[in-house]
Design an enzyme around this catalytic site. Structure first.
Site, mmCIF file in Angstrom:
data_model
loop_
_atom_site.group_PDB
_atom_site.id
_atom_site.type_symbol
_atom_site.label_atom_id
_atom_site.label_comp_id
_atom_site.label_asym_id
_atom_site.label_seq_id
_atom_site.Cartn_x
_atom_site.Cartn_y
_atom_site.Cartn_z
ATOM 1 N N HIS A 115 0.856 -1.219 0.086
ATOM 2 C CA HIS A 115 0.066 0.036 0.167
ATOM 3 C C HIS A 115 0.659 1.233 0.002
ATOM 4 O O HIS A 115 0.568 2.174 -0.817
ATOM 5 C CB HIS A 115 -0.904 -0.069 1.272
ATOM 6 C CG HIS A 115 -1.835 -1.082 1.331
ATOM 7 N ND1 HIS A 115 -2.189 -1.644 2.514
ATOM 8 C CD2 HIS A 115 -2.778 -1.392 0.572
ATOM 9 C CE1 HIS A 115 -3.130 -2.727 2.524
ATOM 10 N NE2 HIS A 115 -3.704 -2.656 1.095
ATOM 11 N N ARG B 86 -2.107 -6.405 -8.089
ATOM 12 C CA ARG B 86 -0.784 -7.235 -7.702
ATOM 13 C C ARG B 86 -0.533 -8.506 -8.885
ATOM 14 O O ARG B 86 0.277 -8.708 -9.524
ATOM 15 C CB ARG B 86 -0.969 -7.900 -6.297
ATOM 16 C CG ARG B 86 -0.865 -6.835 -5.274
ATOM 17 C CD ARG B 86 -1.273 -7.419 -4.039
ATOM 18 N NE ARG B 86 -2.833 -7.841 -4.164
ATOM 19 C CZ ARG B 86 -3.504 -8.045 -3.021
ATOM 20 N NH1 ARG B 86 -2.945 -8.255 -1.795
ATOM 21 N NH2 ARG B 86 -4.847 -8.434 -3.264
ATOM 22 N N SER C 208 -2.627 -7.645 3.426
ATOM 23 C CA SER C 208 -3.087 -7.643 4.683
ATOM 24 C C SER C 208 -3.371 -8.906 5.284
ATOM 25 O O SER C 208 -3.058 -9.225 6.437
ATOM 26 C CB SER C 208 -4.094 -6.370 4.973
ATOM 27 O OG SER C 208 -3.771 -5.303 4.265
#
Ligand code: PNS
Length: 165
Positions: free
Chosen positions: A23, A96, A134
């Site tokens: 991020h 990604r 995350s």
């Protein structure tokens, strides 16, 4: 005729539970592309979160302090409505892997249908970060794995503090 160019505001939305170095890479690159970048945490997420919105805002604020044109906020409801209220013309998202593409395409097309004037801009995740999420960071940490280099130091500290409670 007004020749002053309007300043370009972008929203970088997400759960950020917690912010990762992936991020952060996107924030750094987004801050170079836009006059102002607002990192916006979705407040009422269906997903069970580890950190409260207040904790996530604190961590993000610490981490983005180095970028003068980046601010941190949270929002409820539709992202495009929030973006319009902020006079943003763009939504920034990272991709990604190909597995991100389908969900991101659906969301971008739905958002464009709702607010045609707001463009979703995609940046490819930096190659060093393309495997970080995350969710994986939380799993790794909970199983005693080494998360250094995956999250900014303030997040590592908070994760340790949480595990001590
Ligand atoms: O980091 P995430 O969890 O992938 O972020 C998803 C987020 C917050 C960008 C997305 O869920 C969102 O924008 N939610 C707000 C509601 C909304 O506008 N949904 C898209 C159109 S239906």
């Amino acid at each position: 005729m007004n020749t002053t160019p309007a300043s370009a505001v972008a929203i970088y939305p997400g759960s950020f539970d917690p912010i990762t170095n992936g991020h952060l890479d996107l924030i750094e690159r987004g801050a170079r592309l836009f006059d102002r970048l607002i990192v916006a945490i979705l407040r009422h997420d269906a997903k069970q979160s580890l950190f409260s919105v207040a904790e996530r805002m604190e961590m993000l604020s610490e981490v983005v302090g180095a970028f003068p044109n980046v601010s941190v906020d949270c929002f409820d409801g539709l992202l495009v409505d929030y973006a319009a209220r902020q006079n943003a013309t763009a939504i920034l998202r990272g991709i990604r892997a190909i597995s991100d593409y389908e969900y991101e395409l659906q969301m971008a097309l739905m958002n464009r249908r709702l607010q045609p004037r707001i463009e979703t801009i995609f940046l490819m995740a930096g190659e060093a970060y393309s495997f970080i999420s995350s969710r994986l960071v939380k799993e790794l940490f909970s199983l005693g794995g080494n998360i250094s280099g995956l999250v900014p130091p303030p997040v590592e500290i908070r994760l340790r503090q949480k595990s001590e409670i």
